[in-house]
Design a protein around this motif. Sequence first.
Motif, PDB file in Angstrom:
ATOM      1  N   GLN A 333      86.617 -10.179  74.431  1.00 62.41           N
ATOM      2  CA  GLN A 333      86.724  -9.309  73.259  1.00 62.41           C
ATOM      3  C   GLN A 333      85.636  -8.224  73.253  1.00 62.41           C
ATOM      4  OE1 GLN A 333      86.962 -11.601  69.653  1.00 62.41           O
ATOM      5  NE2 GLN A 333      87.790  -9.933  68.434  1.00 62.41           N
ATOM      6  N   ASN A 334      85.386  -7.677  74.429  1.00 63.03           N
ATOM      7  CA  ASN A 334      84.278  -6.730  74.566  1.00 63.03           C
ATOM      8  C   ASN A 334      84.496  -5.426  73.808  1.00 63.03           C
ATOM      9  OD1 ASN A 334      82.648  -8.358  76.063  1.00 63.03           O
ATOM     10  ND2 ASN A 334      83.179  -7.484  78.053  1.00 63.03           N
ATOM     11  N   CYS A 335      85.736  -5.074  73.527  1.00 59.88           N
ATOM     12  CA  CYS A 335      85.975  -3.829  72.787  1.00 59.88           C
ATOM     13  C   CYS A 335      85.332  -3.875  71.406  1.00 59.88           C
ATOM     14  CB  CYS A 335      87.469  -3.530  72.683  1.00 59.88           C
ATOM     15  SG  CYS A 335      88.445  -4.795  71.847  1.00 59.88           S
ATOM     16  N   LEU A 336      85.146  -5.096  70.865  1.00 62.87           N
ATOM     17  CA  LEU A 336      84.442  -5.264  69.588  1.00 62.87           C
ATOM     18  C   LEU A 336      83.055  -5.865  69.773  1.00 62.87           C
ATOM     19  CD1 LEU A 336      86.831  -6.588  66.786  1.00 62.87           C
ATOM     20  CD2 LEU A 336      85.700  -4.376  66.944  1.00 62.87           C
ATOM     21  N   GLN A 337      82.938  -6.873  70.640  1.00 57.52           N
ATOM     22  CA  GLN A 337      81.682  -7.622  70.719  1.00 57.52           C
ATOM     23  C   GLN A 337      80.525  -6.787  71.252  1.00 57.52           C
ATOM     24  OE1 GLN A 337      81.454 -10.395  69.106  1.00 57.52           O
ATOM     25  NE2 GLN A 337      83.630 -10.132  68.691  1.00 57.52           N
ATOM     26  N   LEU A 338      80.816  -5.706  71.978  1.00 64.54           N
ATOM     27  CA  LEU A 338      79.751  -4.854  72.488  1.00 64.54           C
ATOM     28  C   LEU A 338      79.381  -3.739  71.516  1.00 64.54           C
ATOM     29  CD1 LEU A 338      80.635  -4.664  76.295  1.00 64.54           C
ATOM     30  CD2 LEU A 338      78.985  -6.137  75.127  1.00 64.54           C
ATOM     31  N   VAL A 339      79.993  -3.742  70.344  1.00 66.50           N
ATOM     32  CA  VAL A 339      79.571  -2.838  69.267  1.00 66.50           C
ATOM     33  C   VAL A 339      78.372  -3.483  68.578  1.00 66.50           C
ATOM     34  CG1 VAL A 339      80.208  -1.744  67.084  1.00 66.50           C
ATOM     35  CG2 VAL A 339      81.899  -1.935  68.926  1.00 66.50           C
ATOM     36  N   THR A 340      77.240  -2.804  68.546  1.00 64.28           N
ATOM     37  CA  THR A 340      76.024  -3.402  67.987  1.00 64.28           C
ATOM     38  C   THR A 340      76.004  -3.305  66.460  1.00 64.28           C
ATOM     39  OG1 THR A 340      74.750  -1.344  68.046  1.00 64.28           O
ATOM     40  CG2 THR A 340      74.759  -2.710  70.053  1.00 64.28           C
ATOM     41  N   PRO A 341      75.432  -4.287  65.794  1.00 68.83           N
ATOM     42  CA  PRO A 341      75.269  -4.186  64.341  1.00 68.83           C
ATOM     43  C   PRO A 341      74.492  -2.934  63.933  1.00 68.83           C
ATOM     44  CG  PRO A 341      74.864  -6.436  65.058  1.00 68.83           C
ATOM     45  CD  PRO A 341      74.992  -5.607  66.304  1.00 68.83           C
ATOM     46  N   GLU A 342      73.532  -2.521  64.758  1.00 69.00           N
ATOM     47  CA  GLU A 342      72.747  -1.328  64.452  1.00 69.00           C
ATOM     48  C   GLU A 342      73.636  -0.087  64.374  1.00 69.00           C
ATOM     49  OE1 GLU A 342      70.298  -4.523  65.872  1.00 69.00           O
ATOM     50  OE2 GLU A 342      72.011  -3.537  66.849  1.00 69.00           O
ATOM     51  N   SER A 343      74.630  -0.007  65.253  1.00 70.19           N
ATOM     52  CA  SER A 343      75.524   1.154  65.226  1.00 70.19           C
ATOM     53  C   SER A 343      76.412   1.133  63.984  1.00 70.19           C
ATOM     54  CB  SER A 343      76.384   1.201  66.496  1.00 70.19           C
ATOM     55  OG  SER A 343      77.310   0.122  66.541  1.00 70.19           O
ATOM     56  N   VAL A 344      76.755  -0.067  63.506  1.00 71.36           N
ATOM     57  CA  VAL A 344      77.551  -0.180  62.275  1.00 71.36           C
ATOM     58  C   VAL A 344      76.723   0.298  61.083  1.00 71.36           C
ATOM     59  CG1 VAL A 344      78.860  -1.734  60.780  1.00 71.36           C
ATOM     60  CG2 VAL A 344      78.836  -2.128  63.256  1.00 71.36           C
ATOM     61  N   VAL A 345      75.475  -0.143  61.019  1.00 73.08           N
ATOM     62  CA  VAL A 345      74.584   0.274  59.928  1.00 73.08           C
ATOM     63  C   VAL A 345      74.359   1.782  59.967  1.00 73.08           C
ATOM     64  CG1 VAL A 345      72.247   0.076  58.986  1.00 73.08           C
ATOM     65  CG2 VAL A 345      73.457  -1.975  59.781  1.00 73.08           C
ATOM     66  N   ASP A 346      74.133   2.326  61.158  1.00 72.90           N
ATOM     67  CA  ASP A 346      73.925   3.772  61.290  1.00 72.90           C
ATOM     68  C   ASP A 346      75.151   4.546  60.810  1.00 72.90           C
ATOM     69  OD1 ASP A 346      71.412   3.349  62.313  1.00 72.90           O
ATOM     70  OD2 ASP A 346      71.985   3.685  64.411  1.00 72.90           O
ATOM     71  N   ALA A 347      76.341   4.070  61.181  1.00 72.97           N
ATOM     72  CA  ALA A 347      77.569   4.747  60.763  1.00 72.97           C
ATOM     73  C   ALA A 347      77.746   4.681  59.254  1.00 72.97           C
ATOM     74  CB  ALA A 347      78.775   4.114  61.461  1.00 72.97           C
ATOM     75  N   ALA A 348      77.436   3.530  58.681  1.00 75.46           N
ATOM     76  CA  ALA A 348      77.545   3.375  57.228  1.00 75.46           C
ATOM     77  C   ALA A 348      76.593   4.324  56.509  1.00 75.46           C
ATOM     78  CB  ALA A 348      77.258   1.926  56.835  1.00 75.46           C
ATOM     79  N   CYS A 349      75.350   4.377  56.961  1.00 72.42           N
ATOM     80  CA  CYS A 349      74.367   5.248  56.305  1.00 72.42           C
ATOM     81  C   CYS A 349      74.735   6.720  56.467  1.00 72.42           C
ATOM     82  CB  CYS A 349      72.976   4.981  56.882  1.00 72.42           C
ATOM     83  SG  CYS A 349      72.319   3.359  56.429  1.00 72.42           S
ATOM     84  N   GLU A 350      75.270   7.067  57.630  1.00 69.83           N
ATOM     85  CA  GLU A 350      75.689   8.447  57.865  1.00 69.83           C
ATOM     86  C   GLU A 350      76.785   8.867  56.886  1.00 69.83           C
ATOM     87  OE1 GLU A 350      77.557  11.226  61.445  1.00 69.83           O
ATOM     88  OE2 GLU A 350      77.054   9.130  61.824  1.00 69.83           O
TER      89      GLU A 350
END
Length: 364
Positions: A333-350
């Motif tokens: 499931q690398n298409c999701l599992q290699l997405v870092t939590p940090e990138s999710v937080v950055d996208a949310a804040c943006e």
Amino acid sequence: MTTWKTAENILCIRLDTIGDVLMTTPAIHALKASHPTRRITLLTSSAGASTASLVPEIDEVIVYDAPWLKATAPRLNSRPEYEMAEHLRRLKFDGAIIFTVYSQNPLPSAFLCYLADIPLRLAHCHENPYQLLTDWVKDPEPEHCVRHEVRRQLDLVATIACYADDERMSLRVPEKALASVKDILQQLGITQQRPWVVIHPGATAASRRYAPEKFAVVARSLIQDMGIAVIFTGTEPERELVTGIQTATGVVSHSLVGCLNLNELAALLSLAPLLISNNTGPVHIAAAVGTPVVDLYALTNPQHTPWGVPNRVLFHDVPCKNCYKSICPEGHQNCLQLVTPESVVDAACELLNSPPATLATVKT
């Protein structure tokens, strides 16, 4: 002789679930906008019907769980199909439009409409349908292109000269649900003075679920580091999932799992500054009510990204993309599992800190 130009009583067939029905609403709006006196009836599944009551262009809903769809329980016999054909015949539709994804065959629905003596029948189809469709649009997908699901359905109705003056998805939040959710937010202490987000960590297909422990890291960072309140949503079967995420987060968050009906979920998302979610129904509800979305997008298929709202679509590119599988066939499931939590937080804040912008897809 009935023509599409004179057709008043239209049957729209979309036998899928919540998100699919919502992604069809711009095309349904085009049907109505091109001929305001038209009556639109939607034939849809039990799951899809829950959304249809919120779509102002739909005048009536017929629930039909078709035996050619995966989620339908096994039939004892074909009697329900004969009964449905007779029911549709009695309603004297002038035309039927069959909306499908390109991996679905429209011919079972077309045959149902043929048995019901509906004179006009329109659909995309890969193979020659002969008499089953009066209006056959040769399906170009996926051989020649892959379109967003909303665009696919808009293109279909455009072949009968129906165009949308507004291509946004259509959903009307009931005032009663809005008032109820405002009361809930007040009880939770959620106010405009502090930013907040909704996180929806569930999804029907295992291949489309971001890891619970990574959702926990995202929530902890938003709450602890960014001062952003978090509300988790989900259905009752997802209670254990959300409870586990909240426990792992280790800081105070809120859960409305099992507390909201669909109307109230739509109301909550209409009020929320942002939704963070796997690629599932709430993403399309949020888009329909104009709420920005961070979409953790498993690359099982390419057509269902958020439509018409500021968004960040997060995924990791993989050779096995577009597998259309409910369980990852590679097991990683690398298409999701290699997405870092940090990138999710950055996208949310943006998104929280930016004015409405053009749509963007982000690959990590």
